[in-house]
Design a protein around this motif. Structure first.
Motif, PDB file in Angstrom:
ATOM      1  N   PHE A 290       0.831  -1.202   0.000  1.00 22.53           N
ATOM      2  CA  PHE A 290       0.000   0.000   0.000  1.00 22.53           C
ATOM      3  C   PHE A 290       0.869   1.257   0.000  1.00 22.53           C
ATOM      4  O   PHE A 290       0.699   2.150  -0.836  1.00 22.53           O
ATOM      5  CB  PHE A 290      -0.923  -0.025   1.226  1.00 22.53           C
ATOM      6  CG  PHE A 290      -1.735   1.216   1.425  1.00 22.53           C
ATOM      7  CD1 PHE A 290      -2.846   1.484   0.643  1.00 22.53           C
ATOM      8  CD2 PHE A 290      -1.401   2.124   2.435  1.00 22.53           C
ATOM      9  CE1 PHE A 290      -3.603   2.631   0.841  1.00 22.53           C
ATOM     10  CE2 PHE A 290      -2.150   3.270   2.643  1.00 22.53           C
ATOM     11  CZ  PHE A 290      -3.262   3.526   1.840  1.00 22.53           C
ATOM     12  N   SER A 291       1.831   1.328   0.921  1.00 26.59           N
ATOM     13  CA  SER A 291       2.667   2.527   1.017  1.00 26.59           C
ATOM     14  C   SER A 291       3.575   2.664  -0.196  1.00 26.59           C
ATOM     15  O   SER A 291       3.751   3.769  -0.729  1.00 26.59           O
ATOM     16  CB  SER A 291       3.478   2.518   2.311  1.00 26.59           C
ATOM     17  OG  SER A 291       4.375   1.439   2.333  1.00 26.59           O
ATOM     18  N   ASP A 292       4.145   1.564  -0.666  1.00 26.18           N
ATOM     19  CA  ASP A 292       5.004   1.630  -1.848  1.00 26.18           C
ATOM     20  C   ASP A 292       4.235   2.089  -3.078  1.00 26.18           C
ATOM     21  O   ASP A 292       4.747   2.875  -3.884  1.00 26.18           O
ATOM     22  CB  ASP A 292       5.655   0.267  -2.118  1.00 26.18           C
ATOM     23  CG  ASP A 292       6.738  -0.082  -1.119  1.00 26.18           C
ATOM     24  OD1 ASP A 292       7.162   0.818  -0.346  1.00 26.18           O
ATOM     25  OD2 ASP A 292       7.170  -1.253  -1.092  1.00 26.18           O
ATOM     26  N   ASN A 293       3.008   1.611  -3.228  1.00 29.59           N
ATOM     27  CA  ASN A 293       2.183   2.039  -4.369  1.00 29.59           C
ATOM     28  C   ASN A 293       1.848   3.518  -4.300  1.00 29.59           C
ATOM     29  O   ASN A 293       1.866   4.208  -5.320  1.00 29.59           O
ATOM     30  CB  ASN A 293       0.894   1.214  -4.453  1.00 29.59           C
ATOM     31  CG  ASN A 293       1.142  -0.194  -4.951  1.00 29.59           C
ATOM     32  OD1 ASN A 293       2.146  -0.471  -5.599  1.00 29.59           O
ATOM     33  ND2 ASN A 293       0.225  -1.098  -4.638  1.00 29.59           N
ATOM     34  N   LEU A 294       1.529   4.006  -3.101  1.00 33.19           N
ATOM     35  CA  LEU A 294       1.239   5.438  -2.974  1.00 33.19           C
ATOM     36  C   LEU A 294       2.451   6.275  -3.351  1.00 33.19           C
ATOM     37  O   LEU A 294       2.335   7.259  -4.098  1.00 33.19           O
ATOM     38  CB  LEU A 294       0.797   5.768  -1.547  1.00 33.19           C
ATOM     39  CG  LEU A 294      -0.593   5.306  -1.121  1.00 33.19           C
ATOM     40  CD1 LEU A 294      -0.837   5.653   0.345  1.00 33.19           C
ATOM     41  CD2 LEU A 294      -1.672   5.926  -1.994  1.00 33.19           C
ATOM     42  N   ILE A 295       3.618   5.902  -2.852  1.00 29.15           N
ATOM     43  CA  ILE A 295       4.841   6.657  -3.161  1.00 29.15           C
ATOM     44  C   ILE A 295       5.152   6.571  -4.657  1.00 29.15           C
ATOM     45  O   ILE A 295       5.508   7.575  -5.287  1.00 29.15           O
ATOM     46  CB  ILE A 295       6.015   6.163  -2.299  1.00 29.15           C
ATOM     47  CG1 ILE A 295       5.771   6.549  -0.833  1.00 29.15           C
ATOM     48  CG2 ILE A 295       7.340   6.745  -2.789  1.00 29.15           C
ATOM     49  CD1 ILE A 295       6.724   5.923   0.157  1.00 29.15           C
ATOM     50  N   ALA A 296       4.997   5.381  -5.255  1.00 29.96           N
ATOM     51  CA  ALA A 296       5.261   5.200  -6.687  1.00 29.96           C
ATOM     52  C   ALA A 296       4.306   6.034  -7.541  1.00 29.96           C
ATOM     53  O   ALA A 296       4.653   6.447  -8.650  1.00 29.96           O
ATOM     54  CB  ALA A 296       5.145   3.731  -7.057  1.00 29.96           C
TER      55      ALA A 296
ATOM     56  N   VAL B 102       2.287   9.720   3.049  1.00 29.73           N
ATOM     57  CA  VAL B 102       2.139   8.260   3.136  1.00 29.73           C
ATOM     58  C   VAL B 102       2.409   7.786   4.555  1.00 29.73           C
ATOM     59  O   VAL B 102       1.662   6.969   5.105  1.00 29.73           O
ATOM     60  CB  VAL B 102       3.081   7.551   2.135  1.00 29.73           C
ATOM     61  CG1 VAL B 102       3.060   6.038   2.342  1.00 29.73           C
ATOM     62  CG2 VAL B 102       2.699   7.907   0.707  1.00 29.73           C
ATOM     63  N   ARG B 103       3.459   8.309   5.176  1.00 30.82           N
ATOM     64  CA  ARG B 103       3.793   7.901   6.546  1.00 30.82           C
ATOM     65  C   ARG B 103       2.681   8.313   7.516  1.00 30.82           C
ATOM     66  O   ARG B 103       2.360   7.578   8.449  1.00 30.82           O
ATOM     67  CB  ARG B 103       5.124   8.507   6.998  1.00 30.82           C
ATOM     68  CG  ARG B 103       6.314   8.154   6.133  1.00 30.82           C
ATOM     69  CD  ARG B 103       6.571   6.661   6.077  1.00 30.82           C
ATOM     70  NE  ARG B 103       7.719   6.381   5.221  1.00 30.82           N
ATOM     71  CZ  ARG B 103       7.738   5.468   4.271  1.00 30.82           C
ATOM     72  NH1 ARG B 103       6.687   4.709   4.049  1.00 30.82           N
ATOM     73  NH2 ARG B 103       8.805   5.284   3.542  1.00 30.82           N
TER      74      ARG B 103
END
Length: 195
Positions: free
Chosen positions: A55-61, A69-70
């Protein structure tokens, strides 16, 4: 980061220590049943951790700012168990297995902290991330001593699981969310003396 670590650890350590007794005494599960259901939150956390990471990696990408995100992940990590503890402490006529399920889901979702607070150390200073985590984790260990003992004291004084186990955890989850959303940042920091 220090306060968020303290707040997350409060809920984690007190539940880790007191949920088997809660399941046994409040939900009237026998000792064997209480032991088995006590492993559900950590098992569910393993599953949630992989979801939180993706989830977090997709948001950052997709271009969402790292700080945002954090903040989202940590808010999920705090508000989910707080909500589930509120539901579990109210007299809603829920069956024991429903309360176990609600608490397990809430505590599993607290694993979003791995994509919130725990990544922030690395975000702000890859060079000193281990030292920063050491500092926040030292303060985060305090609830393992104070919180567990205070829960027992409050339980003896009030005879209420809602007031002794859930209310303090809910307080720290909610205030931790407020502090985190107000002050958290993943902006890189320089801690070198030459700056």
């Amino acid at each position: 980061m220090i306060y968020a670590h303290f707040c997350g650890s409060w809920g984690h350590y007190t539940c880790l220590s007191w949920l088997p007794t809660f399941f046994s005494e409040e939900l009237n599960l026998n000792l064997r049943e209480a032991a088995w259901v006590s492993i559900l939150p950590p098992l569910a956390s393993v599953f949630v951790t992989s979801i939180a990471a993706q989830f977090s990696d997709n948001l950052i990408a997709n271009g969402v700012e790292t700080t945002t995100v954090r903040k989202i992940c940590q808010a999920i990590s705090f508000l989910s168990p707080a909500t589930c503890m509120i539901l579990s402490s109210l007299d809603l006529g829920l069956q024991p297995w429903e309360i176990v399920g609600i608490l397990s889901c809430g505590l599993a979702l607290s694993s979003f902290a791995l994509s919130g607070l725990y990544c922030t150390h690395q975000d702000i200073s890859p060079e000193y991330a281990s030292i920063l985590l050491g500092i926040t984790n030292t303060v985060g260990a305090v609830p393992g001593i104070v919180g567990v003992a205070l829960t027992g004291f409050l339980l003896d004084s009030t005879h209420s699981w809602s007031m002794s186990l859930f209310a303090p955890s809910i307080f720290f989850y909610l205030t931790g969310t407020i502090v985190w959303l107000a002050f958290a940042s993943s902006k890189p920091q320089s801690f070198s003396e030459s700056d």
